[in-house]
Design an enzyme around this catalytic site. Structure first.
Site, PDB file in Angstrom:
ATOM      1  N   TRP A 146       0.859  -1.167   0.000  1.00 48.52           N
ATOM      2  CA  TRP A 146       0.000   0.000   0.000  1.00 48.52           C
ATOM      3  C   TRP A 146       0.907   1.232   0.000  1.00 48.52           C
ATOM      4  CZ3 TRP A 146      -0.272   3.881   3.859  1.00 48.52           C
ATOM      5  CH2 TRP A 146      -1.140   4.936   3.506  1.00 48.52           C
ATOM      6  N   ASP A 148      -7.034  -4.147  10.570  1.00 50.69           N
ATOM      7  CA  ASP A 148      -6.359  -2.864  10.359  1.00 50.69           C
ATOM      8  C   ASP A 148      -7.143  -1.735  11.006  1.00 50.69           C
ATOM      9  OD1 ASP A 148      -4.672  -0.879   9.543  1.00 50.69           O
ATOM     10  OD2 ASP A 148      -5.298  -0.869   7.448  1.00 50.69           O
ATOM     11  N   HIS A 180     -11.656   1.986   2.663  1.00 47.75           N
ATOM     12  CA  HIS A 180     -11.071   2.605   1.476  1.00 47.75           C
ATOM     13  C   HIS A 180     -12.003   2.769   0.284  1.00 47.75           C
ATOM     14  CE1 HIS A 180      -6.628   1.776   2.768  1.00 47.75           C
ATOM     15  NE2 HIS A 180      -7.348   2.368   3.694  1.00 47.75           N
ATOM     16  N   GLU A 212      -3.168  -3.243  -2.070  1.00 45.17           N
ATOM     17  CA  GLU A 212      -4.289  -2.566  -1.401  1.00 45.17           C
ATOM     18  C   GLU A 212      -4.583  -1.220  -2.068  1.00 45.17           C
ATOM     19  OE1 GLU A 212      -3.430  -1.639   2.719  1.00 45.17           O
ATOM     20  OE2 GLU A 212      -5.491  -1.043   3.135  1.00 45.17           O
ATOM     21  N   HIS A 217      -8.440  -6.109   4.703  1.00 51.19           N
ATOM     22  CA  HIS A 217      -8.090  -5.357   5.893  1.00 51.19           C
ATOM     23  C   HIS A 217      -9.412  -5.028   6.531  1.00 51.19           C
ATOM     24  CE1 HIS A 217      -3.764  -3.602   5.498  1.00 51.19           C
ATOM     25  NE2 HIS A 217      -3.776  -4.894   5.721  1.00 51.19           N
ATOM     26  N   ASP A 233     -11.953   7.149   6.419  1.00 51.16           N
ATOM     27  CA  ASP A 233     -11.083   6.010   6.728  1.00 51.16           C
ATOM     28  C   ASP A 233     -10.466   6.179   8.110  1.00 51.16           C
ATOM     29  OD1 ASP A 233      -9.471   3.756   6.344  1.00 51.16           O
ATOM     30  OD2 ASP A 233      -7.851   4.940   5.476  1.00 51.16           O
ATOM     31  N   LYS A 293      -7.027   2.449  -2.363  1.00 52.87           N
ATOM     32  CA  LYS A 293      -7.583   3.437  -1.423  1.00 52.87           C
ATOM     33  C   LYS A 293      -8.318   4.518  -2.192  1.00 52.87           C
ATOM     34  CE  LYS A 293      -6.264   6.017   2.685  1.00 52.87           C
ATOM     35  NZ  LYS A 293      -5.303   6.147   3.766  1.00 52.87           N
ATOM     36  N   ASP A 335      -9.625  -3.003   1.804  1.00 52.93           N
ATOM     37  CA  ASP A 335      -9.737  -2.451   3.160  1.00 52.93           C
ATOM     38  C   ASP A 335     -11.097  -1.773   3.194  1.00 52.93           C
ATOM     39  OD1 ASP A 335      -9.709  -0.354   5.182  1.00 52.93           O
ATOM     40  OD2 ASP A 335      -7.560  -0.670   5.387  1.00 52.93           O
ATOM     41  N   ASP A 377     -10.276   4.241  10.746  1.00 53.70           N
ATOM     42  CA  ASP A 377      -9.649   3.102  11.416  1.00 53.70           C
ATOM     43  C   ASP A 377     -10.097   2.935  12.860  1.00 53.70           C
ATOM     44  OD1 ASP A 377      -7.782   1.884   9.336  1.00 53.70           O
ATOM     45  OD2 ASP A 377      -7.175   3.986   9.253  1.00 53.70           O
TER      46      ASP A 377
END
Ligand code: RNT
Ligand code: ZN
Length: 413
Positions: free
Chosen positions: A182, A322, A258, A222, A282, A290, A224, A255, A292
């Site tokens: 990534w 993640d 993303h 990955e 993820h 995003d 995004k 992910d 997290d």
């Protein structure tokens, strides 16, 4: 209600709770090392860059490799199921070479302590991530897509070193190492050329992937949608990464933070499974962006795991965590996210998939909705507790976390 009663209730819908518990024990979840120290790593970084951010300043962050390993081991001890260790290159043990060598020169030996750690933790394997962020060699926020030859070269070498390290990790653990690429590359404002950086990124990846250990390394890419400070354009967008992965025969990594807010990864999984042998995830929790946040047992997580389970893809979909929350006890965050994924997997394993698919195929949508709604109130908690007990765990983990905070974390000042 007892487990035996719950088992009976599920059996009425054709679900075998014992079989679900046994199946769950076989599904590995890759546990990220970076929840313990706010993604800072062992290189001396003071902050993050590359469009990602950890927010909060709850006391007790792991400040050294020793502290991180201690916390990681404690957290893993509260996580049921089969676990893998997921590392970033920035967590290298550089010893006397610290400050003398850079990411383009890291070697397998810098990860020997992690192999010892993983073996001690009885981990299923180790996964790996090159670290293309929080580093002075990023130029104008760019790495592999940079127009500057020297910058690109540095990061290509980093990628190659990471493939070598991954081969070592895979071989040492006797389990192929998933290496996830990534990069944060992108532009804050409207670019004049959206193609050239992508062509450079593809060429750089091609060079990194031109020669690697196919037996022990499983490369993944990955995508995004945007990052902080790179809102207008992302080089490694979804379309770019999907096409790259498909044409090069590597694993796409999705992910769930993303994508645009109304897109769902649960629907993307079966679409990718139609074309890929393996798909990597993820698992995160985006809140408006995003962000997290810690993964919790919510609807989209359930949908994601349902797609993994009901498509018979538990061995094809590589699940990794993640998230990085620094606003609450980090160990609690770590454990809660992993347990949520385990919960969602168990929940999915208990679905009467055969009956529901049959209803769909026959066009019996009334019966389908009945089943979908009916299973929501089956006694899931009893089955979850039975699973935890079989793993030597219980749902009362807050006390253990609190004791560790008092005895260990609170002493870090
Ligand atoms: C960033 C990506 C990436 C990182 C980790 C630390 O938006 O999700 O996977 O979170 O590599
Ligand atoms: Zn990610």
């Amino acid at each position: 209600m007892s487990y035996a009663q719950a088992k009976k209730k599920y059996a009425e819908f054709g679900a075998d709770t014992d079989a679900a518990i046994a199946a769950l024990k076989q599904i590995p979840v890759s546990v990220h090392c970076w929840q313990g120290d706010d993604v800072l790593g062992f290189e001396g970084a003071k902050g993050l860059s590359g469009g990602i951010q950890t927010t909060g300043n709850y006391p007790g962050r792991a400040r050294t490799s020793e502290e991180l390993m201690q916390d990681y081991a404690f957290a893993l001890g509260l996580m049921p199921g089969k676990k893998r260790i997921n590392l970033h290159a920035s967590y290298a043990f550089l010893g006397g070479e610290k400050g003398k060598i850079d990411r383009d020169a890291y070697r397998p030996e810098h990860f020997v302590p992690w192999v010892d750690f993983a073996k001690k933790q009885n981990a299923d394997g180790i996964d790996f991530n090159p670290t293309f962020f929080a580093h002075p060699a990023m130029k104008d926020g760019l790495t592999l897509s940079s127009p500057d030859e020297k910058t690109r070269r540095f990061w290509i070498e980093h990628g190659k070193r990471c493939m070598e390290i991954a081969a070592y990790l895979g071989r040492a653990m006797g389990s192929p190492c998933l290496v996830n690429f990534w990069i944060p590359d992108g532009y804050k404002d409207i670019p004049a050329d959206r193609l050239t950086p992508r062509l450079r990124y593809a060429e750089a990846l091609d060079e990194i992937l031109s020669d690697y250990d196919k037996e022990w390394v499983l490369p993944a890419l990955e995508s995004k949608v945007f990052g902080i400070g790179v809102e207008s354009y992302t080089v490694g967008s979804s379309e770019f990464c999907q096409n790259y992965a498909a044409t090069r025969g590597i694993c796409p990594l999705l992910d769930n933070g993303h994508y645009h807010p109304t897109e769902v990864v649960s629907d993307k999984i079966p679409a990718m499974l139609a074309f890929h042998k393996k798909v990597a995830l993820h698992v995160s929790r985006p809140v408006r962006w995003d962000s997290d946040h810690v993964v919790i047992f919510e609807d989209e997580l359930k949908e994601i795991m349902k797609e993994v389970v009901r498509n018979g893809a538990t061995a094809r979909v590589k699940i990794a965590l993640d998230y990085f929350d620094a606003s609450i006890n980090r160990i609690f965050a770590w454990v809660t996210g992993q347990r949520s994924v385990e919960k969602a997997l168990l929940y999915a394993l208990l679905m009467p998939d055969g009956k529901m698919k049959d209803a769909q195929e026959k066009g019996e949508f009334t019966r389908l909705m009945y089943l979908q709604e009916r299973v929501k109130t089956l006694p899931f908690g009893e089955v979850w507790e039975e699973y935890l007990a079989s793993e030597g765990q219980s749902d009362d983990y807050l006390e253990a976390v609190a004791a560790y905070e008092k005895d260990v974390l609170s002493l870090r000042r």
